[in-house]
Design a protein around this motif. Sequence first.
Motif, PDB file in Angstrom:
ATOM      1  N   UNK A  25       0.847  -1.326  -0.045  1.00 25.06           N
ATOM      2  CA  UNK A  25      -0.012   0.161   0.069  1.00 25.06           C
ATOM      3  C   UNK A  25       0.760   1.268  -0.008  1.00 25.06           C
ATOM      4  N   UNK A  26       0.580   2.084  -1.142  1.00 21.43           N
ATOM      5  CA  UNK A  26       1.497   3.343  -1.306  1.00 21.43           C
ATOM      6  C   UNK A  26       2.978   3.160  -0.955  1.00 21.43           C
ATOM      7  N   UNK A  27       3.431   2.327  -1.559  1.00 19.67           N
ATOM      8  CA  UNK A  27       4.908   1.748  -1.485  1.00 19.67           C
ATOM      9  C   UNK A  27       5.763   1.828  -2.461  1.00 19.67           C
ATOM     10  N   UNK A  28       6.706   1.435  -2.625  1.00 17.92           N
ATOM     11  CA  UNK A  28       7.898   1.429  -3.680  1.00 17.92           C
ATOM     12  C   UNK A  28       8.745   0.096  -3.414  1.00 17.92           C
ATOM     13  N   UNK A  29       8.725  -0.583  -4.595  1.00 14.34           N
ATOM     14  CA  UNK A  29       9.808  -1.883  -4.577  1.00 14.34           C
ATOM     15  C   UNK A  29      11.289  -1.558  -4.899  1.00 14.34           C
ATOM     16  N   UNK A  30      11.481  -0.589  -5.171  1.00 13.26           N
ATOM     17  CA  UNK A  30      13.184  -0.073  -5.370  1.00 13.26           C
ATOM     18  C   UNK A  30      13.708   0.366  -4.320  1.00 13.26           C
ATOM     19  N   UNK A  31      15.029   0.214  -4.348  1.00 13.69           N
ATOM     20  CA  UNK A  31      15.803   0.984  -3.165  1.00 13.69           C
ATOM     21  C   UNK A  31      15.972   2.384  -3.424  1.00 13.69           C
ATOM     22  N   UNK A  32      16.441   2.921  -2.585  1.00 17.39           N
ATOM     23  CA  UNK A  32      16.709   4.527  -2.779  1.00 17.39           C
ATOM     24  C   UNK A  32      17.889   4.789  -3.680  1.00 17.39           C
ATOM     25  N   UNK A  33      17.630   5.811  -4.582  1.00 24.22           N
ATOM     26  CA  UNK A  33      18.968   6.386  -5.236  1.00 24.22           C
ATOM     27  C   UNK A  33      19.827   7.192  -4.295  1.00 24.22           C
ATOM     28  N   UNK A  34      21.048   7.214  -4.838  1.00 30.42           N
ATOM     29  CA  UNK A  34      21.946   7.998  -3.938  1.00 30.42           C
ATOM     30  C   UNK A  34      21.200   9.581  -3.583  1.00 30.42           C
ATOM     31  N   UNK A  35      20.578   9.984  -4.470  1.00 33.46           N
ATOM     32  CA  UNK A  35      20.155  11.349  -4.476  1.00 33.46           C
ATOM     33  C   UNK A  35      18.779  11.186  -3.316  1.00 33.46           C
ATOM     34  N   UNK A  36      18.212  10.251  -3.471  1.00 36.39           N
ATOM     35  CA  UNK A  36      16.998  10.001  -2.420  1.00 36.39           C
ATOM     36  C   UNK A  36      17.562   9.928  -0.907  1.00 36.39           C
ATOM     37  N   UNK A  37      18.473   9.159  -0.839  1.00 36.04           N
ATOM     38  CA  UNK A  37      19.243   8.881   0.138  1.00 36.04           C
ATOM     39  C   UNK A  37      19.811  10.443   0.897  1.00 36.04           C
ATOM     40  N   UNK A  38      20.156  11.209   0.014  1.00 41.60           N
ATOM     41  CA  UNK A  38      20.763  12.433   0.287  1.00 41.60           C
ATOM     42  C   UNK A  38      19.556  13.070   0.784  1.00 41.60           C
ATOM     43  N   UNK A  39      18.548  13.292   0.218  1.00 39.90           N
ATOM     44  CA  UNK A  39      17.363  14.059   0.864  1.00 39.90           C
ATOM     45  C   UNK A  39      16.910  13.672   2.071  1.00 39.90           C
ATOM     46  N   UNK A  40      16.976  12.371   2.310  1.00 36.55           N
ATOM     47  CA  UNK A  40      16.542  11.804   3.828  1.00 36.55           C
ATOM     48  C   UNK A  40      17.533  12.272   4.664  1.00 36.55           C
ATOM     49  N   UNK A  41      18.895  12.167   4.347  1.00 39.69           N
ATOM     50  CA  UNK A  41      19.786  12.875   5.277  1.00 39.69           C
ATOM     51  C   UNK A  41      19.583  14.317   5.707  1.00 39.69           C
ATOM     52  N   UNK A  42      19.305  14.862   4.627  1.00 44.28           N
ATOM     53  CA  UNK A  42      19.119  16.647   4.546  1.00 44.28           C
ATOM     54  C   UNK A  42      17.948  16.701   5.452  1.00 44.28           C
TER      55      UNK A  42
END
Length: 240
Positions: free
Chosen positions: A94-111
Amino acid sequence: MTEELAAEQRAALVLIPGLSCDRHVWQAQVSGLSGIADISIGDTLKDDSIALMASRVLEAAPARFALAGFSMGGYVAMEIWRRAPERVLRLALVDTNARGDTPEQADLRRAAIRTAQTRGFESVLRGSLRQLVAPECPEALFEEVVQMAQRVGFGTYMDQQAAIIDRADSLETLATVTVPAMVMVGAADALTPPRLAEEMVQALPGATYEVIAGAGHMAPMEQPDAVNAAFRRWLISRAA
């Protein structure tokens, strides 16, 4: 179709919450589906990896169960399938994603974590969570989402973000699913949009696809009646 089933006919259903969510995210499903399922909520509040969350859920779960994961809970559900497919009777993502984070997505989380540390957690919550609901979401419901995230707390938020960054890519895992599967997404979900749900549907053998009108990412809370109706169809569908 009757809304109530005898105890021996009801499915065991494990629901897994998402990032910064507690059991409240599934409150409408616990209430609305209690006549056809024996429901428990997976604990995602104590661990800093998807693998540890999956282990904790499996330790507490019945021997065999239907499994549904929302957002981060979907990552946990896919890990559970990898670890113990023989225990899973049905799978809903439900409202999810099967792919892992890209490096850019991981950087956004850390930010986002750094911003919360400097500007305050609530300030970041109010800015980010507004993007998770449909534009027409009532203010009272939005406040429920904010209050839930505040209950979960900043420490757990950091642990969960770390878990999400390090999660496995699960797209290939979906091809191994052999039980009745459902992919659900809010039509206005901007975080894990319908294109990602459609990718999961294509990867899952025979999966049903439910698009929830009038909902963003928080579909179980935003449109509980439509979500519950989709869950009922999934829970009573026959295995192939």
